[in-house]
Design a protein around this motif. Structure first.
Motif, PDB file in Angstrom:
ATOM      1  N   LEU A 104       0.834  -1.204   0.000  1.00 59.73           N
ATOM      2  CA  LEU A 104       0.000   0.000   0.000  1.00 59.73           C
ATOM      3  C   LEU A 104       0.866   1.250   0.000  1.00 59.73           C
ATOM      4  O   LEU A 104       0.575   2.241  -0.688  1.00 59.73           O
ATOM      5  N   VAL A 105       1.938   1.222   0.777  1.00 58.27           N
ATOM      6  CA  VAL A 105       2.858   2.363   0.810  1.00 58.27           C
ATOM      7  C   VAL A 105       3.550   2.512  -0.542  1.00 58.27           C
ATOM      8  O   VAL A 105       3.637   3.610  -1.099  1.00 58.27           O
ATOM      9  N   LEU A 106       4.043   1.410  -1.078  1.00 60.89           N
ATOM     10  CA  LEU A 106       4.758   1.479  -2.351  1.00 60.89           C
ATOM     11  C   LEU A 106       3.849   1.952  -3.486  1.00 60.89           C
ATOM     12  O   LEU A 106       4.322   2.540  -4.459  1.00 60.89           O
ATOM     13  N   GLY A 107       2.543   1.689  -3.342  1.00 61.68           N
ATOM     14  CA  GLY A 107       1.605   2.118  -4.368  1.00 61.68           C
ATOM     15  C   GLY A 107       1.502   3.625  -4.512  1.00 61.68           C
ATOM     16  O   GLY A 107       0.946   4.118  -5.505  1.00 61.68           O
ATOM     17  N   THR A 108       2.038   4.383  -3.540  1.00 61.73           N
ATOM     18  CA  THR A 108       2.006   5.846  -3.639  1.00 61.73           C
ATOM     19  C   THR A 108       3.231   6.401  -4.363  1.00 61.73           C
ATOM     20  O   THR A 108       3.296   7.598  -4.633  1.00 61.73           O
ATOM     21  N   ILE A 109       4.199   5.546  -4.669  1.00 61.12           N
ATOM     22  CA  ILE A 109       5.479   6.003  -5.224  1.00 61.12           C
ATOM     23  C   ILE A 109       5.443   5.896  -6.747  1.00 61.12           C
ATOM     24  O   ILE A 109       5.020   4.867  -7.283  1.00 61.12           O
ATOM     25  N   PRO A 110       5.875   6.916  -7.461  1.00 62.64           N
ATOM     26  CA  PRO A 110       5.838   6.871  -8.929  1.00 62.64           C
ATOM     27  C   PRO A 110       6.748   5.772  -9.483  1.00 62.64           C
ATOM     28  O   PRO A 110       7.861   5.573  -9.006  1.00 62.64           O
TER      29      PRO A 110
ATOM     30  N   ARG B 290       1.176  -5.020 -11.418  1.00 63.03           N
ATOM     31  CA  ARG B 290       0.123  -5.957 -11.008  1.00 63.03           C
ATOM     32  C   ARG B 290       0.185  -6.217  -9.503  1.00 63.03           C
ATOM     33  O   ARG B 290      -0.836  -6.297  -8.840  1.00 63.03           O
ATOM     34  N   LEU B 291       1.386  -6.338  -8.952  1.00 65.82           N
ATOM     35  CA  LEU B 291       1.533  -6.578  -7.520  1.00 65.82           C
ATOM     36  C   LEU B 291       0.929  -5.425  -6.719  1.00 65.82           C
ATOM     37  O   LEU B 291       0.342  -5.629  -5.654  1.00 65.82           O
ATOM     38  N   LEU B 292       1.057  -4.199  -7.225  1.00 67.14           N
ATOM     39  CA  LEU B 292       0.551  -3.025  -6.524  1.00 67.14           C
ATOM     40  C   LEU B 292      -0.901  -2.726  -6.872  1.00 67.14           C
ATOM     41  O   LEU B 292      -1.444  -1.689  -6.470  1.00 67.14           O
ATOM     42  N   GLY B 293      -1.527  -3.612  -7.633  1.00 65.99           N
ATOM     43  CA  GLY B 293      -2.939  -3.438  -7.944  1.00 65.99           C
ATOM     44  C   GLY B 293      -3.206  -2.368  -8.976  1.00 65.99           C
ATOM     45  O   GLY B 293      -4.305  -1.801  -9.019  1.00 65.99           O
ATOM     46  N   GLN B 294      -2.236  -2.083  -9.848  1.00 61.86           N
ATOM     47  CA  GLN B 294      -2.410  -1.064 -10.867  1.00 61.86           C
ATOM     48  C   GLN B 294      -2.562  -1.716 -12.236  1.00 61.86           C
ATOM     49  O   GLN B 294      -2.146  -2.854 -12.439  1.00 61.86           O
ATOM     50  N   PRO B 295      -3.177  -1.000 -13.196  1.00 62.40           N
ATOM     51  CA  PRO B 295      -3.374  -1.589 -14.533  1.00 62.40           C
ATOM     52  C   PRO B 295      -2.040  -1.955 -15.168  1.00 62.40           C
ATOM     53  O   PRO B 295      -1.042  -1.249 -15.018  1.00 62.40           O
ATOM     54  N   THR B 296      -2.029  -3.068 -15.880  1.00 65.23           N
ATOM     55  CA  THR B 296      -0.810  -3.515 -16.550  1.00 65.23           C
ATOM     56  C   THR B 296      -1.066  -3.645 -18.046  1.00 65.23           C
ATOM     57  O   THR B 296      -2.215  -3.763 -18.494  1.00 65.23           O
ATOM     58  N   ALA B 297       0.011  -3.635 -18.781  1.00 69.12           N
ATOM     59  CA  ALA B 297      -0.106  -3.789 -20.224  1.00 69.12           C
ATOM     60  C   ALA B 297      -0.458  -5.239 -20.567  1.00 69.12           C
ATOM     61  O   ALA B 297      -0.266  -6.155 -19.770  1.00 69.12           O
ATOM     62  N   THR B 298      -0.969  -5.426 -21.760  1.00 67.60           N
ATOM     63  CA  THR B 298      -1.284  -6.778 -22.231  1.00 67.60           C
ATOM     64  C   THR B 298      -0.013  -7.616 -22.291  1.00 67.60           C
ATOM     65  O   THR B 298       1.024  -7.152 -22.747  1.00 67.60           O
ATOM     66  N   VAL B 299      -0.116  -8.839 -21.827  1.00 62.56           N
ATOM     67  CA  VAL B 299       1.044  -9.729 -21.839  1.00 62.56           C
ATOM     68  C   VAL B 299       1.192 -10.330 -23.228  1.00 62.56           C
ATOM     69  O   VAL B 299       0.249 -10.891 -23.779  1.00 62.56           O
ATOM     70  N   HIS B 300       2.362 -10.162 -23.828  1.00 66.85           N
ATOM     71  CA  HIS B 300       2.631 -10.733 -25.141  1.00 66.85           C
ATOM     72  C   HIS B 300       3.438 -12.013 -24.986  1.00 66.85           C
ATOM     73  O   HIS B 300       4.250 -12.137 -24.072  1.00 66.85           O
ATOM     74  N   PRO B 301       3.256 -12.970 -25.889  1.00 64.03           N
ATOM     75  CA  PRO B 301       4.066 -14.202 -25.808  1.00 64.03           C
ATOM     76  C   PRO B 301       5.553 -13.883 -25.933  1.00 64.03           C
ATOM     77  O   PRO B 301       5.949 -12.910 -26.573  1.00 64.03           O
ATOM     78  N   ASP B 302       6.362 -14.724 -25.310  1.00 60.98           N
ATOM     79  CA  ASP B 302       7.810 -14.537 -25.400  1.00 60.98           C
ATOM     80  C   ASP B 302       8.290 -14.861 -26.814  1.00 60.98           C
ATOM     81  O   ASP B 302       7.701 -15.690 -27.512  1.00 60.98           O
TER      82      ASP B 302
END
Length: 563
Positions: free
Chosen positions: A287-293, A385-397
């Motif tokens: 929760l704390v880390l979620g405030t950091i840019p 994702r760990l911080l509960g923020q939107p993430t980009a679409t995962v592309h195959p390796d």
């Protein structure tokens, strides 16, 4: 919260007389319950309540604002630490000493004025005593100024040395799964000797115990031998690197098996009884880390200092700093009480940032020089994702191909599908690892060992051809067939004596110009000397002819050259 009447009905007649005195009220004669009802009505008169609140000393007013800002209740232990004690007194002592006339703290001031009440509530750590503002009083009080919404700690400039986070935990997980598929284990952590053998093949040896614990927790390791479970391992190996890393992060976030506090250096718990809830600690920190840019460098000391000042009980339900029985592992000194916050709570914050969050790709570390601990950190895109923020679409390796050489050496680059490297590691000698990938080698004993695991020649060929994207060299193909059919036909011992399974094999080598040049004097019909500087070239030349030579020291009775 409970109503004011509910709280007043819990008090004895003497306490109600104190409230009447401090509020300037004169209840009519009656029972204690009748007096409570009368006082509740009088105290909730808007003008009377406003007068009492405005007359509070500034520190006492801060008590109310603090509790109100935290949803109307806070642990007594935390309030006592911040605003002074609230002395426990029975009616007799209270009536003799009259503490309401000379309170020793702001907390005691608001208590005797009836603006807060006390009650026990269940928490993850067990029942804890809280102070709360009765419902009607909380509703009548002005809302506190919103707490600062913004990053905790302070920004800092770029460090001179950067230790970037990576997704290497995913590759290390694959390596550990392969090692346990070759030879299981009785427990986690692995014995020191085996970890020492594994370390050269791991990007982050310090993270091995954590990764093993998470793999076991998620059901990828099963049974008393802790060997990979095929039904769960294959789906994990088939995930993209991003998905696999996020799977490990999520497993860590909910893990009760892995207790971060128990791995903080220099901390120990008597009898191994750790009092904390590790999930609560991780949730509080994220929760704390979620405030950091994302991408900004942040001062680690400043972060720890601000948490110490603003939310010191982040991992202690009820704000209790006295009931945790921990010790300094070096001296045995007890670490109870708020004065040891840095040694316990501050230390676990630093460990989480230097350790699991860095190992799992969430945080880059920065510092001044290589030998000093990191002084700053920044969040990576992987943290979203760990911080509960939107993430980009995962592309195959983008899949890389292995290089299978005619001499039986195999280069498995980072990017080779992990399911293929897992299989290669099962039937090859482990040679080494660098930043680009892993080196393996086929040998007679590794092929024999593969047979004991139920692997067939066709399977090994299929894995190697799929991994390399091309057919096997003809000589290597013949070498695999001979090794499967005959076992070790040639073994190089120290001093370098090439021993053959029979004289015909020696004649075969002596009759070929590519191998003859590396052979010395014969020691009999099936043995010959080889110069130290020639043995690697002899091995490669023989492999191209279709004969795999056993490496010095390999023992066909054990997993060949694999930890």
């Amino acid at each position: 919260m409970r109503t004011l009447l509910n709280t007043l009905q819990d008090h004895d007649a003497g306490h109600l007389r104190i409230l009447s005195e401090l509020w300037g009220l004169n209840p009519p004669p009656g029972s204690t319950q009748e007096t409570a009802r009368w006082l509740a009505k009088a105290m909730l008169d808007p003008a009377a309540l406003q007068e009492q609140v405005e007359a509070l000393p500034r520190d006492a007013s801060r008590v109310l604002q603090t509790i109100l800002g935290q949803g109307g209740r806070l642990p007594i232990a935390e309030l006592s630490r911040r605003f002074g004690p609230m002395r426990a007194m029975g009616p007799g002592r209270r009536d003799r000493e009259k503490p309401w006339r000379s309170p020793v703290s702001p907390l005691e001031t608001v208590w005797y004025r009836g603006l807060i009440a006390r009650a026990f509530a269940d928490t993850p750590a067990g029942p804890q005593e809280f102070a709360f503002i009765p419902t009607e009083i909380a509703q009548a009080l002005p809302r506190p100024s919103p707490q600062r919404i913004g990053p905790v700690g302070q920004k800092t400039g770029p460090p001179t040395r950067v230790m970037p986070a990576s997704d290497s935990a995913v590759e290390d997980a694959t390596t550990l799964l392969a090692a346990l598929r070759r030879r299981g284990a009785k427990s986690i952590p692995l014995p020191p000797a085996r970890m020492a053998a594994l370390s050269p093949f791991l990007a982050q040896p310090a993270a091995a115990e954590l990764i093993l614990s998470l793999l076991h927790q998620e059901g990828l390791l099963a049974g008393p031998s802790l060997q990979p479970h095929p039904e769960t391992v294959r789906p994990f190996l088939d995930l993209t690197r991003t998905q696999a890393l996020e799977t490990l992060q999520a497993a860590w976030m909910r893990s009760l098996v892995w207790n971060d506090l128990a791995h903080v250096p220099d901390l120990t718990a008597p009898g191994g009884r750790w009092p904390n809830d590790p999930v609560l600690t991780r949730q509080a920190l994220t929760l704390v880390l979620g405030t950091i840019p994302i991408g900004a460098w942040w001062d680690l000391d400043a972060l720890v200092t601000e948490i110490h000042e603003t939310q010191p009980a982040f991992q202690r339900p009820g704000g209790d700093f006295d009931s945790w029985y921990l010790q300094d592992a070096r001296t045995g000194a007890p670490l109870q009480g708020f004065e040891h916050w840095e040694a316990v709570d501050g230390a676990v914050l630093r460990y989480l940032i230097h350790g699991p969050l860095h190992w799992l790709g969430v945080i880059d570390l920065g510092g001044v020089d290589e030998d000093a601990p990191a002084t700053c950190f920044r969040l990576t895109l992987t943290s979203l994702r760990l911080l509960g923020q939107p993430t980009a679409t995962v592309h195959p390796d983008r899949a890389a191909l292995a290089l299978v050489r005619p001499d039986g050496c195999i280069s498995a680059p980072i990017g080779l599908p992990r399911a293929l490297r897992y299989q290669i590691a099962r039937f090859c000698v482990w040679e080494g690892r660098d930043r680009d990938g892993y080196e393996y080698r086929l040998s007679p004993s590794s092929v024999q060992f593969a047979q004991t695991q139920g692997l067939q020649l066709a399977h090994i060929r299929s894995v190697l051809e799929t991994a390399s994207g091309k057919p096997l060299p003809d000589g290597l193909k013949r070498g695999l067939e001979r090794a499967f059919a005959r076992g070790a036909e040639a073994r190089l011992d120290r001093p370098l004596i090439l021993r053959l399974s029979d004289a015909a094999v020696l004649r075969e080598l002596q009759g070929n110009r590519a191998t003859r040049r590396y052979l010395g004097d014969a020691l009999g019909p099936a043995a010959v000397l080889v110069r130290e500087q020639d043995w690697a070239r002899l091995r490669a030349a023989a492999a191209r002819l279709g004969l795999l030579i056993e490496v010095p020291g390999a023992n066909p009775e054990e997993a060949p050259r694999g930890p």
